[in-house]
Design a protein around this motif. Structure first.
Motif, PDB file in Angstrom:
ATOM      1  N   ILE A   1      -2.324  10.946   6.304  1.00 32.70           N
ATOM      2  CA  ILE A   1      -0.985  11.012   5.713  1.00 32.70           C
ATOM      3  C   ILE A   1       0.056  10.526   6.718  1.00 32.70           C
ATOM      4  N   THR A   2       1.164  10.042   6.179  1.00 34.04           N
ATOM      5  CA  THR A   2       2.287   9.636   7.025  1.00 34.04           C
ATOM      6  C   THR A   2       3.556  10.389   6.674  1.00 34.04           C
ATOM      7  N   LEU A   3       3.489  11.236   5.606  1.00 34.21           N
ATOM      8  CA  LEU A   3       4.708  11.824   5.061  1.00 34.21           C
ATOM      9  C   LEU A   3       4.456  13.243   4.569  1.00 34.21           C
ATOM     10  N   ALA A   4       5.439  14.118   4.789  1.00 33.03           N
ATOM     11  CA  ALA A   4       5.424  15.471   4.229  1.00 33.03           C
ATOM     12  C   ALA A   4       6.629  15.626   3.312  1.00 33.03           C
ATOM     13  N   VAL A   5       6.386  16.096   2.096  1.00 29.93           N
ATOM     14  CA  VAL A   5       7.440  16.284   1.090  1.00 29.93           C
ATOM     15  C   VAL A   5       7.771  17.759   0.991  1.00 29.93           C
ATOM     16  N   SER A   6       9.058  18.068   0.972  1.00 31.27           N
ATOM     17  CA  SER A   6       9.493  19.459   0.864  1.00 31.27           C
ATOM     18  C   SER A   6      10.640  19.582  -0.121  1.00 31.27           C
ATOM     19  N   GLY A   7      10.691  20.715  -0.816  1.00 31.22           N
ATOM     20  CA  GLY A   7      11.764  20.985  -1.755  1.00 31.22           C
ATOM     21  C   GLY A   7      12.904  21.775  -1.148  1.00 31.22           C
TER      22      GLY A   7
ATOM     23  N   LEU B   1      -0.286  20.424  10.990  1.00 28.38           N
ATOM     24  CA  LEU B   1       0.221  19.132  10.523  1.00 28.38           C
ATOM     25  C   LEU B   1      -0.503  17.980  11.213  1.00 28.38           C
ATOM     26  N   GLN B   2      -0.806  18.134  12.502  1.00 29.89           N
ATOM     27  CA  GLN B   2      -1.544  17.099  13.218  1.00 29.89           C
ATOM     28  C   GLN B   2      -2.937  16.931  12.614  1.00 29.89           C
ATOM     29  N   LYS B   3      -3.596  18.051  12.265  1.00 29.59           N
ATOM     30  CA  LYS B   3      -4.913  17.979  11.638  1.00 29.59           C
ATOM     31  C   LYS B   3      -4.831  17.275  10.289  1.00 29.59           C
ATOM     32  N   LEU B   4      -3.802  17.599   9.497  1.00 24.79           N
ATOM     33  CA  LEU B   4      -3.637  16.956   8.201  1.00 24.79           C
ATOM     34  C   LEU B   4      -3.398  15.458   8.360  1.00 24.79           C
ATOM     35  N   LYS B   5      -2.624  15.103   9.366  1.00 26.24           N
ATOM     36  CA  LYS B   5      -2.365  13.686   9.638  1.00 26.24           C
ATOM     37  C   LYS B   5      -3.661  12.965   9.997  1.00 26.24           C
ATOM     38  N   ASP B   6      -4.459  13.584  10.876  1.00 22.85           N
ATOM     39  CA  ASP B   6      -5.691  12.954  11.332  1.00 22.85           C
ATOM     40  C   ASP B   6      -6.766  12.912  10.244  1.00 22.85           C
TER      41      ASP B   6
ATOM     42  N   MET C   1       0.841  -1.199   0.000  1.00 23.42           N
ATOM     43  CA  MET C   1       0.000   0.000   0.000  1.00 23.42           C
ATOM     44  C   MET C   1       0.878   1.252   0.000  1.00 23.42           C
ATOM     45  N   LYS C   2       0.560   2.180  -0.879  1.00 26.69           N
ATOM     46  CA  LYS C   2       1.359   3.399  -0.981  1.00 26.69           C
ATOM     47  C   LYS C   2       1.176   4.285   0.253  1.00 26.69           C
ATOM     48  N   GLU C   3       2.287   4.918   0.665  1.00 26.79           N
ATOM     49  CA  GLU C   3       2.194   5.903   1.737  1.00 26.79           C
ATOM     50  C   GLU C   3       1.560   7.177   1.204  1.00 26.79           C
ATOM     51  N   LYS C   4       0.640   7.744   1.997  1.00 30.10           N
ATOM     52  CA  LYS C   4      -0.009   8.985   1.603  1.00 30.10           C
ATOM     53  C   LYS C   4       0.841  10.167   2.068  1.00 30.10           C
ATOM     54  N   ALA C   5       0.990  11.148   1.172  1.00 33.54           N
ATOM     55  CA  ALA C   5       1.873  12.276   1.466  1.00 33.54           C
ATOM     56  C   ALA C   5       1.252  13.591   1.032  1.00 33.54           C
ATOM     57  N   ILE C   6       1.675  14.656   1.681  1.00 37.17           N
ATOM     58  CA  ILE C   6       1.386  16.017   1.239  1.00 37.17           C
ATOM     59  C   ILE C   6       2.689  16.620   0.735  1.00 37.17           C
ATOM     60  N   VAL C   7       2.573  17.623  -0.141  1.00 30.21           N
ATOM     61  CA  VAL C   7       3.745  18.351  -0.621  1.00 30.21           C
ATOM     62  C   VAL C   7       3.602  19.798  -0.193  1.00 30.21           C
TER      63      VAL C   7
ATOM     64  N   ASP D   1      11.525  19.370  11.765  1.00 29.24           N
ATOM     65  CA  ASP D   1      11.328  19.537  13.211  1.00 29.24           C
ATOM     66  C   ASP D   1       9.846  19.527  13.569  1.00 29.24           C
ATOM     67  N   ARG D   2       9.044  20.245  12.776  1.00 27.79           N
ATOM     68  CA  ARG D   2       7.604  20.326  13.059  1.00 27.79           C
ATOM     69  C   ARG D   2       6.919  18.970  12.820  1.00 27.79           C
ATOM     70  N   ALA D   3       7.298  18.297  11.735  1.00 25.42           N
ATOM     71  CA  ALA D   3       6.681  17.011  11.411  1.00 25.42           C
ATOM     72  C   ALA D   3       7.041  15.945  12.429  1.00 25.42           C
ATOM     73  N   GLN D   4       8.291  15.930  12.863  1.00 27.00           N
ATOM     74  CA  GLN D   4       8.732  14.941  13.835  1.00 27.00           C
ATOM     75  C   GLN D   4       7.941  15.069  15.129  1.00 27.00           C
ATOM     76  N   ALA D   5       7.583  16.300  15.494  1.00 28.36           N
ATOM     77  CA  ALA D   5       6.859  16.537  16.742  1.00 28.36           C
ATOM     78  C   ALA D   5       5.470  15.905  16.735  1.00 28.36           C
ATOM     79  N   VAL D   6       4.905  15.675  15.536  1.00 25.81           N
ATOM     80  CA  VAL D   6       3.554  15.097  15.462  1.00 25.81           C
ATOM     81  C   VAL D   6       3.569  13.702  14.827  1.00 25.81           C
ATOM     82  N   GLY D   7       4.751  13.126  14.672  1.00 24.91           N
ATOM     83  CA  GLY D   7       4.847  11.757  14.184  1.00 24.91           C
ATOM     84  C   GLY D   7       4.681  11.584  12.694  1.00 24.91           C
ATOM     85  N   ILE D   8       5.066  12.603  11.924  1.00 25.51           N
ATOM     86  CA  ILE D   8       5.025  12.522  10.464  1.00 25.51           C
ATOM     87  C   ILE D   8       6.454  12.457   9.935  1.00 25.51           C
ATOM     88  N   LYS D   9       6.695  11.565   8.992  1.00 25.12           N
ATOM     89  CA  LYS D   9       8.015  11.481   8.367  1.00 25.12           C
ATOM     90  C   LYS D   9       8.149  12.571   7.304  1.00 25.12           C
ATOM     91  N   THR D  10       9.386  12.851   6.895  1.00 25.99           N
ATOM     92  CA  THR D  10       9.618  13.828   5.830  1.00 25.99           C
ATOM     93  C   THR D  10      10.443  13.205   4.714  1.00 25.99           C
TER      94      THR D  10
END
Length: 290
Positions: free
Chosen positions: A87-93, A78-83, A1-7, A107-116
C-alpha cells in the motif's frame, strides 16, 4: 495503475463516507483496518457488525492489536501493512483535531512513508451530513453520552428528523452535529458500495456510567458473500526467503498447531514452519509430518 490503500475502519458513518470518496478518487481499497488495544470493549462498534460490513463490501477486514508505546506500535503496524500489502495510502474519516492535537494517523503514516487521504478533514459538519444523505447511507446510532443525549436516541436511524433534533440540541447544549467530542457513535447498515444491507433484527439498550449503547444485537446479512483472500507478502524470520500468506485458506492452517513457539517474532515460510513443528512433535514422542 491505481494506488493501493487501506481504510481505517470503525464501521461508523465517517469511515464509510471516507471509503466511498476514496473509491470515487480511483484508489484501490485492499483492506479495512481496525486498530485496537487489549482494553477495547467495542461497545459502540460491534466486531460482528464490522465483519458483516466486510462481507457485504467485499473487502477484507483486519483487526490489529496495538500496545504501548502506542505511537511506535502504530508505526510498526503501518510499516508491516506497507511491506506486506504494497500500500501507499491510508484513508481516514477524521473530521477535526481532538483536543487541539494534530492528525494522529497522518503523523504515524508520514513516519513510515505512507500518504494519507482525509476527505472529511475540516469539512463543515453540515456538509458531512449532507454527503451522507446524498449517498443514501443507512446509519444507526449505537451509543450516546449524557448529558448531551439520553437512551431514547440509541437505535434510531440518522434520518432528516433526527438530524434536525441534533441541530436543535447543538444550540441548546453544544452537541456537535457529527459527534466529534464523543456525544454519539454510529454504525452503517447500508450504503452505495454494499451488496446487501445488514439487517438489525433486535437489540437491547444498556447503560455503562454516562453511556447508553446497543447490546445483544441480532444481526444478519441478506446474502451469502465471501470476502476475497488477502495476500500478504512476507519474509521468513528464520531463513529470510520471501513467501505469501493469506487471510483465508492459508497453507499454514493445514499444519498441526504446535504452541508455544519460542523466540518466533513473525511468520515462518512453509519449510521452516514444518521443521519447527516436527521438532516439537519429536520432543513429545509424536510422529513428525512429512
Amino acid at each position: 495503475m491505481k494506488e493501493k490503500a487501506i481504510v481505517l475502519w470503525s464501521g461508523g458513518k465517517d469511515c464509510n463516507l471516507a471509503l466511498q470518496l476514496a473509491k470515487e478518487e480511483g484508489y484501490e481499497i485492499v483492506a479495512l483496518i481496525t486498530f485496537h488495544s487489549k482494553s477495547t470493549e467495542f461497545r459502540a462498534h460491534s466486531r460482528e457488525w464490522m465483519e458483516l460490513q466486510s462481507k457485504s463490501l467485499g473487502i477484507p477486514h483486519l483487526l490489529l492489536e496495538i500496545q504501548e508505546p502506542f505511537a511506535e506500535n502504530y508505526e510498526l503496524q503501518l510499516q508491516k501493512l506497507k511491506d506486506q500489502l504494497n500500500i501507499t495510502l491510508a484513508v481516514s474519516g477524521d473530521i477535526s483535531e481532538v483536543h487541539g492535537n494534530s492528525n494522529w494517523i497522518s503523523d504515524r503514516a508520514q513516519a513510515v512513508g505512507i500518504k494519507t487521504f482525509l476527505p472529511l478533514w475540516h469539512m463543515d459538519r453540515t456538509e458531512v451530513i449532507k454527503q451522507l444523505q446524498e449517498f443514501d447511507f443507512e446509519v444507526l446510532v449505537t451509543m450516546v453520552k449524557s448529558p448531551w443525549l439520553d437512551r431514547t436516541f440509541v437505535g434510531r436511524k440518522m434520518d432528516s428528523k433526527l438530524i434536525e433534533e441534533f441541530k436543535a440540541l447543538g444550540i441548546e447544549n453544544g452537541l456537535d452535529l457529527c459527534g466529534e467530542q464523543g456525544e454519539y457513535h454510529t454504525m452503517v447498515l447500508n450504503g452505495p458500495s454494499y451488496r446487501s444491507p445488514i439487517l438489525m433484527n433486535g437489540f437491547k439498550i444498556i447503560q455503562h456510567e454516562e453511556l447508553f449503547h446497543l447490546a445483544e444485537m441480532n444481526l444478519s446479512l441478506d446474502g451469502k458473500y465471501k470476502v476475497p483472500s488477502l495476500e500478504k507478502q512476507k519474509v521468513c524470520v528464520q531463513c529470510g526467503i520471501p513467501f505469501s500468506c493469506y487471510t483465508q485458506g492459508c497453507w499454514c492452517a493445514e499444519l498441526p498447531m504446535i504452541m508455544p513457539m519460542e523466540n518466533t517474532t513473525d511468520c515462518l515460510c512453509s519449510a521452516c514452519l514444518k521443521s519447527r513443528i516436527n521438532e516439537k512433535l519429536i520432543e513429545n514422542d509424536q510422529k513428525p509430518i512429512e
